[in-house]
Design a protein around this motif. Structure first.
Motif, PDB file in Angstrom:
ATOM      1  N   MET A 104       0.835  -1.164   0.000  1.00 37.19           N
ATOM      2  CA  MET A 104       0.000   0.000   0.000  1.00 37.19           C
ATOM      3  C   MET A 104       0.891   1.241   0.000  1.00 37.19           C
ATOM      4  O   MET A 104       1.862   1.316   0.724  1.00 37.19           O
ATOM      5  N   THR A 105       0.530   2.205  -0.802  1.00 35.41           N
ATOM      6  CA  THR A 105       1.286   3.449  -0.892  1.00 35.41           C
ATOM      7  C   THR A 105       0.498   4.556  -0.216  1.00 35.41           C
ATOM      8  O   THR A 105      -0.702   4.676  -0.415  1.00 35.41           O
ATOM      9  N   ARG A 106       1.185   5.345   0.576  1.00 34.33           N
ATOM     10  CA  ARG A 106       0.532   6.472   1.245  1.00 34.33           C
ATOM     11  C   ARG A 106       1.216   7.753   0.831  1.00 34.33           C
ATOM     12  O   ARG A 106       2.430   7.818   0.755  1.00 34.33           O
ATOM     13  N   MET A 107       0.424   8.751   0.590  1.00 32.11           N
ATOM     14  CA  MET A 107       0.950  10.055   0.213  1.00 32.11           C
ATOM     15  C   MET A 107       0.890  10.972   1.426  1.00 32.11           C
ATOM     16  O   MET A 107      -0.081  10.956   2.170  1.00 32.11           O
ATOM     17  N   MET A 108       1.953  11.757   1.613  1.00 34.24           N
ATOM     18  CA  MET A 108       1.936  12.746   2.673  1.00 34.24           C
ATOM     19  C   MET A 108       1.087  13.917   2.187  1.00 34.24           C
ATOM     20  O   MET A 108       1.199  14.335   1.046  1.00 34.24           O
ATOM     21  N   HIS A 109       0.231  14.411   3.039  1.00 39.23           N
ATOM     22  CA  HIS A 109      -0.638  15.520   2.658  1.00 39.23           C
ATOM     23  C   HIS A 109       0.198  16.755   2.342  1.00 39.23           C
ATOM     24  O   HIS A 109       1.192  17.039   2.985  1.00 39.23           O
ATOM     25  N   SER A 110      -0.225  17.493   1.359  1.00 39.28           N
ATOM     26  CA  SER A 110       0.558  18.640   0.919  1.00 39.28           C
ATOM     27  C   SER A 110       0.751  19.716   1.989  1.00 39.28           C
ATOM     28  O   SER A 110       1.796  20.361   1.993  1.00 39.28           O
ATOM     29  N   PRO A 111      -0.193  19.969   2.923  1.00 42.12           N
ATOM     30  CA  PRO A 111       0.114  20.957   3.956  1.00 42.12           C
ATOM     31  C   PRO A 111       1.346  20.567   4.779  1.00 42.12           C
ATOM     32  O   PRO A 111       2.154  21.425   5.137  1.00 42.12           O
ATOM     33  N   ALA A 112       1.508  19.291   5.048  1.00 37.72           N
ATOM     34  CA  ALA A 112       2.675  18.832   5.800  1.00 37.72           C
ATOM     35  C   ALA A 112       3.945  19.033   4.983  1.00 37.72           C
ATOM     36  O   ALA A 112       4.971  19.475   5.510  1.00 37.72           O
ATOM     37  N   LEU A 113       3.891  18.712   3.700  1.00 41.17           N
ATOM     38  CA  LEU A 113       5.052  18.931   2.832  1.00 41.17           C
ATOM     39  C   LEU A 113       5.367  20.414   2.695  1.00 41.17           C
ATOM     40  O   LEU A 113       6.533  20.810   2.709  1.00 41.17           O
ATOM     41  N   MET A 114       4.348  21.233   2.584  1.00 41.52           N
ATOM     42  CA  MET A 114       4.562  22.673   2.465  1.00 41.52           C
ATOM     43  C   MET A 114       5.215  23.223   3.733  1.00 41.52           C
ATOM     44  O   MET A 114       6.099  24.076   3.653  1.00 41.52           O
ATOM     45  N   LEU A 115       4.811  22.722   4.878  1.00 39.79           N
ATOM     46  CA  LEU A 115       5.407  23.162   6.133  1.00 39.79           C
ATOM     47  C   LEU A 115       6.881  22.778   6.196  1.00 39.79           C
ATOM     48  O   LEU A 115       7.728  23.591   6.575  1.00 39.79           O
ATOM     49  N   LEU A 116       7.210  21.555   5.795  1.00 37.05           N
ATOM     50  CA  LEU A 116       8.607  21.127   5.783  1.00 37.05           C
ATOM     51  C   LEU A 116       9.438  21.953   4.809  1.00 37.05           C
ATOM     52  O   LEU A 116      10.557  22.357   5.111  1.00 37.05           O
TER      53      LEU A 116
END
Length: 75
Positions: free
Chosen positions: A1-13
């Motif tokens: 199963m593949t999970r994507m990190m939500h973009s708000p979390a990526l934007m914060l990083l």
């Protein structure tokens, strides 16, 4: 199963000029575990290929067995 990190979390990083130590360690840990899982899955699938497909990728049956037998932490 593949999970994507939500973009708000990526934007914060991405917006952070410097991650706190614990966050940097967590990101490094997640990247390492992800790499290990990809190796495990790839080697498992390599062991299931038939001789025709192995020839297509330029591997012998023995080379495929040797690679599939390696542990996930071995690069």
């Amino acid at each position: 199963m593949t999970r994507m990190m939500h973009s708000p979390a990526l934007m914060l990083l991405n917006a952070s000029p410097r991650l706190p130590l614990i966050a940097a360690l967590a990101v490094r840990f997640a990247a390492t575990v992800t790499k290990w899982e990809q190796r495990r899955r790839t080697r498992l699938n390599l062991g299931k290929l038939d001789d025709h497909l192995l020839r297509d990728v330029g591997l012998t049956r023995q080379a495929a067995r040797d690679e599939a037998a390696r542990r996930f932490w071995q690069g």
